[in-house]
Design an enzyme around this catalytic site. Structure first.
Site, PDB file in Angstrom:
ATOM      1  N   HIS A 308      36.312  31.666   1.050  1.00  0.00           N
ATOM      2  CA  HIS A 308      35.287  31.156   1.965  1.00  0.00           C
ATOM      3  C   HIS A 308      35.884  30.769   3.319  1.00  0.00           C
ATOM      4  O   HIS A 308      37.109  30.743   3.514  1.00  0.00           O
ATOM      5  CB  HIS A 308      34.558  29.970   1.339  1.00  0.00           C
ATOM      6  CG  HIS A 308      35.417  28.756   1.094  1.00  0.00           C
ATOM      7  ND1 HIS A 308      35.857  27.932   2.111  1.00  0.00           N
ATOM      8  CD2 HIS A 308      35.897  28.208  -0.059  1.00  0.00           C
ATOM      9  CE1 HIS A 308      36.557  26.938   1.607  1.00  0.00           C
ATOM     10  NE2 HIS A 308      36.614  27.093   0.284  1.00  0.00           N
ATOM     11  N   CYS A 325      39.976  26.725  -3.990  1.00  0.00           N
ATOM     12  CA  CYS A 325      39.461  27.951  -3.379  1.00  0.00           C
ATOM     13  C   CYS A 325      40.499  28.571  -2.452  1.00  0.00           C
ATOM     14  O   CYS A 325      41.510  27.960  -2.104  1.00  0.00           O
ATOM     15  CB  CYS A 325      38.191  27.649  -2.591  1.00  0.00           C
ATOM     16  SG  CYS A 325      36.787  27.168  -3.612  1.00  0.00           S
TER      17      CYS A 325
END
Length: 380
Positions: A308, A325
Site C-alpha cells: 500500500h 505491510c
C-alpha cells in the site's frame, strides 16, 4: 432304359450341383440392455446412463434429458455406451439405441425413464474467480458449496477445468464445503479457462444430490510477478519477463510476530482505495493501537498484509518500520494498485515468519507433492 435314366440324373446333378439340403438357421438379433431400466420412475441419478449390446455392436445412441442431449461415448469395442456425467434428479429421459450384428436384422430399443428427485440439493454458494474476470497467472479456482460434502471423491470427479493451454492441476479440499484448484506451475498467460461443476445427479451425501450443473469462464492475463526483499527494502515488478517497476519499500518492523511480514509466495487477493486498517487485538488507548485509512492497498494475505501507499519515504529503501505491510511511495503504490490483477504472485523474502499455505491464497507455499495429497482422488 434304367441306365439312361441314371445317367440323366447324374448329368442333371453334375450340372445343377445337387448336394445335401440343410435348413438355414436364422441369425439371432443383438440384445440391447439399458440401465436405468426403461419405465423406471425413481432411477438413481448418480449411476449415470449405461447402454450395452450383446451379440452385436451399438451403431446409434440418442439420449435426451427433456430437449437436451445427454453427452456420452462408446467404448473401443462399440458394445458399451456411457453417459459422461451423472443424471439430473427428477428428470424424464428418453433413449433410443440401435444395435447391429454380423448379419440379420438390427435391434432398435427405445423408451423412457425418470430419475428420483433430490431430498436435499447441493449447489455452489460462491466461486472464484468471478465469471469473465481477468486474473493473474497464480490464480486458484475456489468453489464453495452450500452444504457439507461427504463423498468428496464423487464431487471431485464431477469438477472439470479446461484451459486453452492445458496444464497439470489438482483439487484440494480445505474444508467440507470448499475445494481449491491449483495448477502445478503458473498458468500460461493470455488464455481462457472454463470451469464446469457437473453436479447434477452427483450424490454428495445420503439424500443429497447435485441439482444442476454450473459453468463459468475466466481469462488469464499477462504474466506479472513481484519480488519483495525485506533485507534490501526493494520491490521489483516484472511483466512478461521484463522489469516494469522498481520500488523502494518498508516492511514489518518485526518487533512482534504480528508486526513481522510473512515470507513466501503470496497472491494479490483484492484491493481498495482506501482501506480501513485497525490494529488487531488492541483497543483504543492501548499501546500500538491504530485506526487508519490507507490509500491504494492491495491485499496479499488474510493476516492483514497489504502492499500500500505510505508517505514515509524516509524509511522506504532504508528500514522496516511498518506493522507488517509492505508500503511504498504513494505514486508507485498507486501504479501497483492500478496494474494489479487478482492472482498476481508476490514473493516476499528476508523474514523469519513463513507464510502459511492456508493464510489467504498461500497455496503456492505447498510443494506439488503435498498439494495433491489433499485431493479425494489421490490413492495411497
Amino acid at each position: 432304359m434304367l441306365r439312361v435314366a441314371f445317367l440323366l440324373v447324374c448329368l442333371v446333378c453334375a450340372v445343377c450341383g445337387c448336394g445335401p439340403v440343410t435348413a438355414e438357421t436364422p441369425a439371432t438379433p443383438p440384445v440391447v440392455q439399458i440401465a436405468p431400466a426403461l419405465d423406471s420412475t425413481r432411477a438413481r441419478p448418480d449411476r449415470g446412463l449405461v447402454i450395452r449390446a450383446s451379440g452385436g455392436t451399438l451403431s446409434k445412441v440418442a439420449a435426451y434429458a427433456g430437449a437436451d442431449p445427454v453427452p456420452g461415448r462408446l467404448d473401443a469395442d462399440r458394445r458399451i455406451w456411457r453417459s459422461d456425467w451423472t443424471l439430473r434428479p427428477g428428470t424424464e429421459y428418453t433413449v433410443t439405441a440401435t444395435a447391429t450384428g454380423a448379419s440379420g436384422p438390427a435391434t432398435v430399443t427405445m423408451g423412457r425413464f425418470r430419475t428420483r428427485p433430490a431430498e436435499q440439493a447441493l449447489g455452489l454458494a460462491a466461486r472464484t474467480p468471478l465469471p469473465g474476470e481477468t486474473v493473474g497467472v497464480g490464480m486458484p479456482v475456489v468453489l464453495d458449496f452450500d452444504r457439507p460434502v461427504e463423498d468428496k471423491a464423487a464431487v471431485e470427479r464431477a469438477l472439470e477445468v479446461r484451459a486453452a493451454h492445458p496444464a497439470d492441476g489438482a483439487w484440494r479440499w480445505v474444508s467440507d464445503t470448499r475445494a481449491v484448484y491449483r495448477t502445478r506451475r503458473y498458468w500460461a498467460p493470455r488464455q481462457r479457462v472454463t470451469v464446469t461443476a457437473h453436479l447434477a445427479g452427483v450424490r454428495a451425501a445420503s439424500g443429497v444430490y447435485g441439482a444442476a450443473d454450473s459453468t463459468f469462464a475466466f481469462t488469464v492475463g499477462r504474466r506479472q510477478t513481484s519480488a519483495v526483499d525485506t533485507r534490501t527494502h526493494q520491490m521489483t515488478v516484472e511483466r512478461d519477463g521484463r522489469v516494469v517497476q522498481r520500488m523502494a519499500i518498508s516492511a514489518g518492523m518485526a518487533t512482534t510476530r504480528e508486526y513481522t511480514t510473512t515470507s513466501g509466495v503470496h497472491l494479490t487477493m483484492d484491493k481498495g482505495n482506501p482501506v480501513r486498517m485497525v490494529s488487531p487485538g488492541r483497543e483504543e488507548g492501548d499501546p500500538g493501537y491504530y485506526d487508519l485509512l490507507i490509500d491504494h492497498a492491495v491485499r496479499v494475505s488474510d493476516s492483514g498484509e497489504y502492499v500500500h501507499a505510505k508517505d514515509n519515504v524516509w524509511a522506504q529503501g532504508r528500514a522496516n518500520v511498518s506493522h507488517g505491510c509492505v508500503n511504498a511511495r504513494p505514486d508507485q503504490a498507486a501504479w501497483f494498485y492500478d496494474n494489479s490483477l487478482r492472482g498476481d504472485p508476490v514473493t516476499i523474502t528476508g523474514t523469519d515468519r513463513p507464510l502459511e499455505w492456508d493464510n489467504g491464497w498461500g497455496f503456492w507455499q505447498l510443494p506439488w507433492e503435498k498439494w495433491i495429497q489433499g485431493s479425494a482422488l489421490t490413492k495411497g
